[in-house]
Write a protein that holds these residues in place. Structure first.
Motif, PDB file in Angstrom:
ATOM      1  N   VAL A   1      47.639  19.207  -3.864  1.00  0.00           N
ATOM      2  CA  VAL A   1      46.991  18.974  -2.562  1.00  0.00           C
ATOM      3  C   VAL A   1      46.056  20.121  -2.207  1.00  0.00           C
ATOM      4  CG1 VAL A   1      48.917  17.574  -1.724  1.00  0.00           C
ATOM      5  CG2 VAL A   1      48.861  20.031  -1.215  1.00  0.00           C
ATOM      6  N   GLY A   2      46.175  21.237  -2.927  1.00  0.00           N
ATOM      7  CA  GLY A   2      45.255  22.340  -2.690  1.00  0.00           C
ATOM      8  C   GLY A   2      43.810  21.928  -2.867  1.00  0.00           C
ATOM      9  N   TYR A   3      43.570  20.884  -3.679  1.00  0.00           N
ATOM     10  CA  TYR A   3      42.200  20.398  -3.865  1.00  0.00           C
ATOM     11  C   TYR A   3      41.607  19.933  -2.546  1.00  0.00           C
ATOM     12  CZ  TYR A   3      38.244  17.722  -5.628  1.00  0.00           C
ATOM     13  OH  TYR A   3      36.979  17.232  -5.869  1.00  0.00           O
ATOM     14  N   TRP A   4      42.406  19.280  -1.717  1.00  0.00           N
ATOM     15  CA  TRP A   4      41.940  18.774  -0.422  1.00  0.00           C
ATOM     16  C   TRP A   4      42.026  19.852   0.656  1.00  0.00           C
ATOM     17  CZ3 TRP A   4      39.535  14.261  -0.659  1.00  0.00           C
ATOM     18  CH2 TRP A   4      39.807  13.439  -1.759  1.00  0.00           C
TER      19      TRP A   4
ATOM     20  N   GLY B   1      39.564  19.335   6.176  1.00  0.00           N
ATOM     21  CA  GLY B   1      38.876  18.587   7.215  1.00  0.00           C
ATOM     22  C   GLY B   1      37.417  18.289   6.933  1.00  0.00           C
ATOM     23  N   MET B   2      36.923  18.675   5.765  1.00  0.00           N
ATOM     24  CA  MET B   2      35.499  18.478   5.440  1.00  0.00           C
ATOM     25  C   MET B   2      35.376  17.396   4.367  1.00  0.00           C
ATOM     26  SD  MET B   2      34.494  22.527   5.342  1.00  0.00           S
ATOM     27  CE  MET B   2      32.757  22.235   4.997  1.00  0.00           C
TER      28      MET B   2
ATOM     29  N   GLU C   1      32.050  17.027   2.517  1.00  0.00           N
ATOM     30  CA  GLU C   1      31.851  18.109   1.560  1.00  0.00           C
ATOM     31  C   GLU C   1      32.681  17.866   0.303  1.00  0.00           C
ATOM     32  OE1 GLU C   1      30.419  21.667  -0.066  1.00  0.00           O
ATOM     33  OE2 GLU C   1      29.744  20.498   1.663  1.00  0.00           O
ATOM     34  N   ILE C   2      33.908  17.389   0.475  1.00  0.00           N
ATOM     35  CA  ILE C   2      34.778  17.118  -0.673  1.00  0.00           C
ATOM     36  C   ILE C   2      34.175  16.020  -1.553  1.00  0.00           C
ATOM     37  CG2 ILE C   2      37.041  16.236  -1.377  1.00  0.00           C
ATOM     38  CD1 ILE C   2      38.193  17.600   1.115  1.00  0.00           C
ATOM     39  N   THR C   3      33.572  15.013  -0.939  1.00  0.00           N
ATOM     40  CA  THR C   3      32.903  13.968  -1.706  1.00  0.00           C
ATOM     41  C   THR C   3      31.790  14.553  -2.563  1.00  0.00           C
ATOM     42  OG1 THR C   3      33.383  12.250  -0.065  1.00  0.00           O
ATOM     43  CG2 THR C   3      31.536  11.849  -1.559  1.00  0.00           C
TER      44      THR C   3
ATOM     45  N   THR D   1      43.859  12.772   5.809  1.00  0.00           N
ATOM     46  CA  THR D   1      43.997  13.856   6.768  1.00  0.00           C
ATOM     47  C   THR D   1      44.837  14.962   6.155  1.00  0.00           C
ATOM     48  OG1 THR D   1      44.744  14.491   8.983  1.00  0.00           O
ATOM     49  CG2 THR D   1      46.041  12.826   7.820  1.00  0.00           C
ATOM     50  N   THR D   2      44.625  16.185   6.612  1.00  0.00           N
ATOM     51  CA  THR D   2      45.353  17.324   6.042  1.00  0.00           C
ATOM     52  C   THR D   2      46.312  17.959   7.047  1.00  0.00           C
ATOM     53  OG1 THR D   2      43.575  18.845   6.681  1.00  0.00           O
ATOM     54  CG2 THR D   2      43.468  17.880   4.469  1.00  0.00           C
TER      55      THR D   2
END
Length: 628
Positions: free
Chosen positions: A180-183, A188-189, A192-194, A235-236
């Motif tokens: 989950v560290g990837y997210w 919340g961005m 940006e992750i996409t 959501t994180t």
């Protein structure tokens, strides 16, 4: 160590000039080129695939009227394959043993040995930590479960498609699932992750389309939002962190009733527990309020859509994020296999067939399209087993060709063989460590930052702080601090020799220290990534690098009597053997007759300072710093 010890004037015999000017052609004249054995016992897949790769490279040479270089000598191959596979030069004993071997399969066996070594994990981790922009300050992962998870996937040789799928679908808390560290890295961005996901795993830079239609590529702003909609429900945050005990701790902190270090640890513990990656059905991605194109309306809710060619058949029962991950990692995805095959090719060849490796835009054509298509097919054939793919590439004649002098930065570069390149910061650091200590690959580091201290990852993995009373929380934090301080004292004691003045610092591999290294650290000075952008490391030269090599602590450690280098020199029976030890330790080869003469004269003329002068000279040669 006094600064004046390391001066150019100290190298009175001119060894520095000799080695630097001969760098492109150095090697033991008594040794000959060694081609991969035709009677190879390689398994058929490796043997046949390597041969096909060589054929496609030859065809490219013929089409571009390029003449391939000679094969590497044993010395050149030895050093190159160590640096490419495990990220460090061979030790004195490793180099000596390999060069003495008469086994016709020694190259193939060495490749297998290195791929199965701990160094492979360390070197591959450095690469992915740079691409994934891994830092020690990821909210929700103060115990460092994400880097721990990453190392474990590399160690277990998790198939690449499964590795990426686990990242993209990860859910829960970091202490339970490090992926989950990837997210959490871009908490919340989601937009940006996409962008990051597409660039890393699909080699396509669509970030510009987040704000407007891409000015240089085909991507439209609406397409970006359609692609990002797959992960918009993620959501994180965990909103359930509000027990009476936690409220009491917060009150104690506000009143100053807790010791500073205890309060800091508890703050980070509570904050970490407040992050949890999960999917909801209540969110939807909408076009921004200032959307100006006629293919959508401001505020319009966007449905997920694959914007690349989509031949995959995602199950409708899957969540949007699972559909996204299933499509990204599919063998039918037109880019997934090509991008990772090209990335791994570039890691050992110095340049990709598509370069840069994350720019598969229509205007950036591959230098050898047939070769790239075949390599992607190989990656699929081995079911995304990156280690097996690397085994195939390393066993090609192409990989084992000597580097040419052609400038690979020019636009019309077509040579597919390995290019002359400088070591990365991590390779330089780990190579110095290899010469300095005898057990570098077995040394553990300090983990990641936790609560303002360096806490080993996993300390809180089995603890549920939501079920503790306030007093229990305080005692738990105090125990964490006491345990860590004791561990730090033990390491400091173990790293110091019992003899006065023979201190050696706790040297570990680059993968085991702070992520990223602090500004001013050796690694940062030599171009290690600050992890702010994908693949942000560089190998550009600078004045601070010169000062590090000329007068830094790395050289001081080398001449320490407790260093592996000085111990090997002490075992030498005469000056000639000492010179051999030095050349094997730094350059993975024996000196040629001219170099031996220069070095012997230096030892005779400079007495007790001769060894230090030779160490300085060899450490500052281009041959030491470059991969040939």
């Amino acid at each position: 160590m006094k600064r004046t010890r390391w001066t150019l004037a100290a190298v009175t015999a001119g060894l520095w000039l000799l080695v630097v000017t001969n760098a492109p052609t150095l090697g033991n004249a008594a040794r000959v080129d060694t081609a991969p054995s035709k009677s190879s016992s390689l398994n058929p897949l490796v043997k046949d695939s390597a041969a096909k790769i060589d054929d496609l490279v030859k065809a490219g040479y013929a089409a571009d009227k390029i003449f391939p270089t000679r094969l590497t000598t044993d010395e050149e191959f030895l050093r190159r394959v160590y640096l490419d596979v495990i990220g460090r030069i061979p030790t004195h004993d490793e180099a000596q043993g390999y060069l003495a071997s008469k086994d016709p399969m020694r190259r193939q066996k060495l490749i297998d040995q290195l791929l199965d070594s701990p160094g492979y994990v360390s070197h591959m981790y450095n690469y992915w930590a740079d691409q994934l922009r891994l830092t020690q300050r990821i909210r929700g992962d103060y115990a460092g479960e994400y880097p721990k998870w990453l190392k474990e996937q590399i160690k277990q040789n998790t198939p690449y498609d499964n590795f990426v799928y686990l990242l993209l679908t990860a859910e829960g808390k970091a202490k339970d699932n490090g992926a989950v560290g990837y997210w959490l890295r871009d908490n919340g961005m989601n937009l940006e992750i996409t962008s990051q996901t597409t660039q890393i795993f699909l080699g396509t830079q669509i970030g510009c389309a987040q704000c407007h239609d891409h000015p240089f590529d085909k991507w439209e702003m609406k397409e970006f939002y359609e692609f990002a909609a797959f992960t918009s429900s993620m959501t994180t945050r965990d909103r359930g962190m509000n027990s009476p005990a936690l409220r009491e701790i917060r009150t104690k902190q506000q009143k100053g009733e807790l010791a500073r270090d205890v309060g800091q640890v508890l703050t980070n513990l509570i904050r970490e527990e407040g992050y949890k990656v999960s999917d909801t059905n209540t969110r939807g991605l909408k076009l921004p309020s200032d959307y100006k194109y006629d293919n959508g309306k401001p505020g319009e809710t966007i449905k997920p859509r694959v914007i690349f060619d989509d031949k995959s058949k995602a199950l409708t029962t899957l969540s949007d994020r699972e559909k996204f991950a299933r499509w990204v990692t599919s063998k039918d995805n037109p880019l997934f296999a090509k991008v990772i095959a090209n990335r791994m090719w570039a890691r050992v060849m110095g340049i990709g067939i598509v370069s840069p490796v994350d720019d598969f835009s229509e205007g950036n054509k591959p230098s050898n399209p047939a070769l790239l298509d075949y390599l992607a097919g190989v990656m699929k054939k081995v079911n995304f087993d990156v280690k097996e793919y690397m085994r195939i590439v390393l066993n090609t004649r192409t990989y084992q060709l000597a580097t040419g002098r052609e400038d690979y930065t020019k636009d019309n570069f077509r040579n597919q063989a390995s290019v002359l390149r400088r070591m990365t910061a991590e390779q330089i650091w780990d190579s110095f460590g290899t010469i300095t200590v005898e057990d570098l690959d077995e040394r553990a580091g300090d983990g990641m930052a936790y609560g303002g201290m360096m806490m080993m990852s996993g300390d809180s993995a089995d603890v549920d702080i939501t079920k503790m009373s306030a007093d229990q929380l305080v005692k738990y934090a105090e125990k964490l601090i006491a345990d860590r301080r004791g561990s730090m004292r033990d390491k400091a004691r173990d790293s110091v020799s019992s003899k006065r003045g023979q201190y050696l610092p706790q040297i570990t591999r680059a993968s085991e220290i702070r992520q990223p290294a602090a500004p001013g650290h050796f690694l940062r000075e030599f171009g290690s990534s600050d992890r702010e952008a994908i693949g942000n490391a560089h190998t550009d030269a600078s004045v601070p690098q010169v000062l590090q090599l000329v007068n830094g602590t790395g050289l001081a450690n080398l001449v320490n009597k407790q260093s592996a280098l000085m111990k090997n020199i002490a075992r030498a029976t005469d000056d000639k053997e000492k010179v051999n030890v030095l050349f094997l330790s730094f350059l993975s080869r024996y000196p040629n007759p001219t170099e031996m003469g220069v070095a012997m004269k230096e030892l005779k003329d400079s007495g007790s300072k001769g060894i230090e002068n030779l160490i300085w000279a060899l450490a500052n040669t281009r041959e030491f710093l470059f991969i040939r």
